[in-house]
Design a protein around this motif. Structure first.
Motif, short mmCIF file in Angstrom:
data_model
loop_
_atom_site.label_atom_id
_atom_site.label_comp_id
_atom_site.label_asym_id
_atom_site.label_seq_id
_atom_site.Cartn_x
_atom_site.Cartn_y
_atom_site.Cartn_z
N LYS A 202 0.86 -1.19 0.00
CA LYS A 202 0.00 0.00 0.00
C LYS A 202 0.90 1.23 0.00
N CYS A 203 1.61 1.38 -1.11
CA CYS A 203 2.63 2.42 -1.18
C CYS A 203 2.04 3.73 -1.67
N ASN A 204 2.61 4.82 -1.17
CA ASN A 204 2.19 6.14 -1.64
C ASN A 204 3.00 6.49 -2.88
N ASN A 205 2.39 6.34 -4.04
CA ASN A 205 3.08 6.59 -5.30
C ASN A 205 2.71 7.94 -5.91
N SER A 206 2.19 8.85 -5.08
CA SER A 206 1.69 10.13 -5.60
C SER A 206 2.82 11.02 -6.12
N ASN A 207 4.00 10.92 -5.53
CA ASN A 207 5.13 11.74 -5.97
C ASN A 207 5.93 10.94 -7.00
N GLU A 208 5.61 11.14 -8.27
CA GLU A 208 6.23 10.35 -9.33
C GLU A 208 7.73 10.59 -9.44
N LEU A 209 8.16 11.81 -9.17
CA LEU A 209 9.58 12.12 -9.23
C LEU A 209 10.34 11.35 -8.15
N MET A 210 9.79 11.32 -6.95
CA MET A 210 10.43 10.59 -5.86
C MET A 210 10.52 9.11 -6.18
N ILE A 211 9.42 8.53 -6.68
CA ILE A 211 9.40 7.11 -7.02
C ILE A 211 10.45 6.80 -8.08
N SER A 212 10.54 7.64 -9.11
CA SER A 212 11.50 7.41 -10.19
C SER A 212 12.93 7.47 -9.72
N VAL A 213 13.24 8.46 -8.88
CA VAL A 213 14.63 8.71 -8.49
C VAL A 213 15.06 7.84 -7.31
N LEU A 214 14.27 7.84 -6.24
CA LEU A 214 14.68 7.15 -5.03
C LEU A 214 14.48 5.64 -5.09
N LEU A 215 13.51 5.19 -5.90
CA LEU A 215 13.22 3.76 -5.95
C LEU A 215 13.55 3.11 -7.30
N ASP A 216 12.85 3.53 -8.35
CA ASP A 216 12.90 2.80 -9.62
C ASP A 216 14.30 2.65 -10.19
N GLU A 217 15.01 3.76 -10.37
CA GLU A 217 16.32 3.69 -11.01
C GLU A 217 17.33 2.95 -10.15
N ARG A 218 17.25 3.13 -8.87
CA ARG A 218 18.18 2.43 -7.97
C ARG A 218 17.86 0.93 -7.93
N ASN A 219 16.56 0.59 -7.99
CA ASN A 219 16.19 -0.83 -8.03
C ASN A 219 16.64 -1.49 -9.33
N ARG A 220 16.53 -0.77 -10.43
CA ARG A 220 17.02 -1.32 -11.70
C ARG A 220 18.51 -1.64 -11.61
N ASN A 221 19.23 -0.77 -10.94
CA ASN A 221 20.67 -0.98 -10.80
C ASN A 221 20.95 -2.24 -9.97
N VAL A 222 20.18 -2.42 -8.88
CA VAL A 222 20.36 -3.61 -8.04
C VAL A 222 20.07 -4.88 -8.85
N ILE A 223 18.96 -4.87 -9.58
CA ILE A 223 18.57 -6.05 -10.37
C ILE A 223 19.64 -6.37 -11.42
N ASN A 224 20.15 -5.35 -12.08
CA ASN A 224 21.21 -5.58 -13.08
C ASN A 224 22.45 -6.19 -12.44
N MET A 225 22.79 -5.74 -11.24
CA MET A 225 23.95 -6.29 -10.55
C MET A 225 23.71 -7.72 -10.08
N ILE A 226 22.47 -8.01 -9.67
CA ILE A 226 22.11 -9.39 -9.30
C ILE A 226 22.27 -10.31 -10.51
N GLU A 227 21.83 -9.84 -11.67
CA GLU A 227 21.91 -10.64 -12.90
C GLU A 227 23.36 -10.93 -13.28
N LYS A 228 24.24 -9.97 -13.04
CA LYS A 228 25.64 -10.12 -13.43
C LYS A 228 26.46 -10.93 -12.43
N GLU A 229 26.02 -10.96 -11.17
CA GLU A 229 26.78 -11.63 -10.12
C GLU A 229 26.51 -13.14 -10.14
N PRO A 230 27.53 -13.97 -10.35
CA PRO A 230 27.31 -15.43 -10.41
C PRO A 230 27.02 -16.06 -9.04
#
Length: 270
Positions: A202-230
């Motif tokens: 039940k997340c507050n997604n009203s601030n789209e800029l905050m979601i994009s910067v603080l969550l989405d882009e950083r999460n993409r980076n984590v997922i990419n690193m998980i994919e690369k790490e054997p």
């Protein structure tokens, strides 16, 4: 004496409202047998929680001797970037110009009798060889922030309750007063509400800029690193990263073929 009886009377009522908070430890596996553990974190929590996380990490490394531990925290690679990162974060968290985020977190932790994540012992006796900061570098973080701000426009936190450094220092200095007692309850209730809401998606997604910067882009980076790490991986990231935004880590792992095999919930008194 009157103050003692007042607090004694109020405390049971207050605890009924605050009570306990919960943080999750989620274990995922894919068809190749790779294990990824998502450890939901609170930036401010009781020391017992961070001790439990330390135990969880050590148990993981004992059963996965080649495992890695991914940690959170924008990596400031240029000294001049620190103020820029703080200014960017102040768009989302109501901070006065003379207060940076780390000072704010440390002060609130001290005021509430809890601990700030970076000052805790959750990585105590964990070899630096297995630790990997999976967050963005500050250059990349600021690039994302400026790009998304140009697209979505300025979206301030909307709160006028910013505190100056002096006000924060005064609050901490008077942390044992009756007024402070109620303020502590307010902070703790807020922490509990945020953790409960994120874990129920039940997340507050009203601030789209905050979601994009603080969550989405950083999460993409984590997922990419998980994919690369054997190796198998233990990820320690804020609870909101697991469940909120457009790229929540839980959903992102499932989309990549990982199956959720176990969930452990750690309950602690606020």
């Amino acid at each position: 004496l009157l103050l003692f009886y007042a607090i004694s009377y109020i405390k049971p009522i207050a605890l009924a409202f605050v009570n306990t908070a919960t943080l999750d430890t989620l274990v995922f596996k894919n068809e190749q047998g790779k294990t990824v553990v998502l450890q939901g974190m609170g930036h401010i929590a009781p020391n017992k929680f961070f001790t439990q996380v330390n135990t969880n990490i050590k148990e993981f490394l004992k059963t996965h001797p080649n495992g890695k531990v991914f940690t959170e925290g924008v990596k400031v690679n240029k000294e001049t970037n620190l103020n820029q990162v703080n200014n960017a974060v102040s768009d989302f968290i109501p901070l006065n110009n003379d207060v940076d985020l780390i000072y704010y977190y440390r002060s609130i932790a001290k005021f509430t009798g809890m601990q700030y994540e970076s000052d805790s012992d959750y990585l105590n006796d964990i070899s630096k060889d297995v630790l990997i900061n999976a967050d963005l570098f500050s250059d990349d973080f600021l690039k994302v922030y400026n790009e998304q701000k140009s697209i979505k426009g300025e979206q301030k936190s909307g709160s006028n309750n910013t505190m100056t450094k002096k006000e924060i220092d005064d609050m901490v200095e008077n942390k044992d007063s009756l007024l402070a007692y109620f303020k502590k309850l307010s902070y703790k209730a807020s922490f509990k509400n945020i953790l409960s809401s994120t874990q129920e998606a039940k997340c507050n997604n009203s601030n789209e800029l905050m979601i994009s910067v603080l969550l989405d882009e950083r999460n993409r980076n984590v997922i990419n690193m998980i994919e690369k790490e054997p190796s198998d991986i233990f990820v320690t990231y804020g609870s909101a990263h697991l469940y909120c935004g457009n790229v929540p880590l839980v959903s992102a792992l499932k989309d990549r073929g990982y199956m959720l095999v176990s969930v452990r919930k750690y309950n602690y008194e606020m």
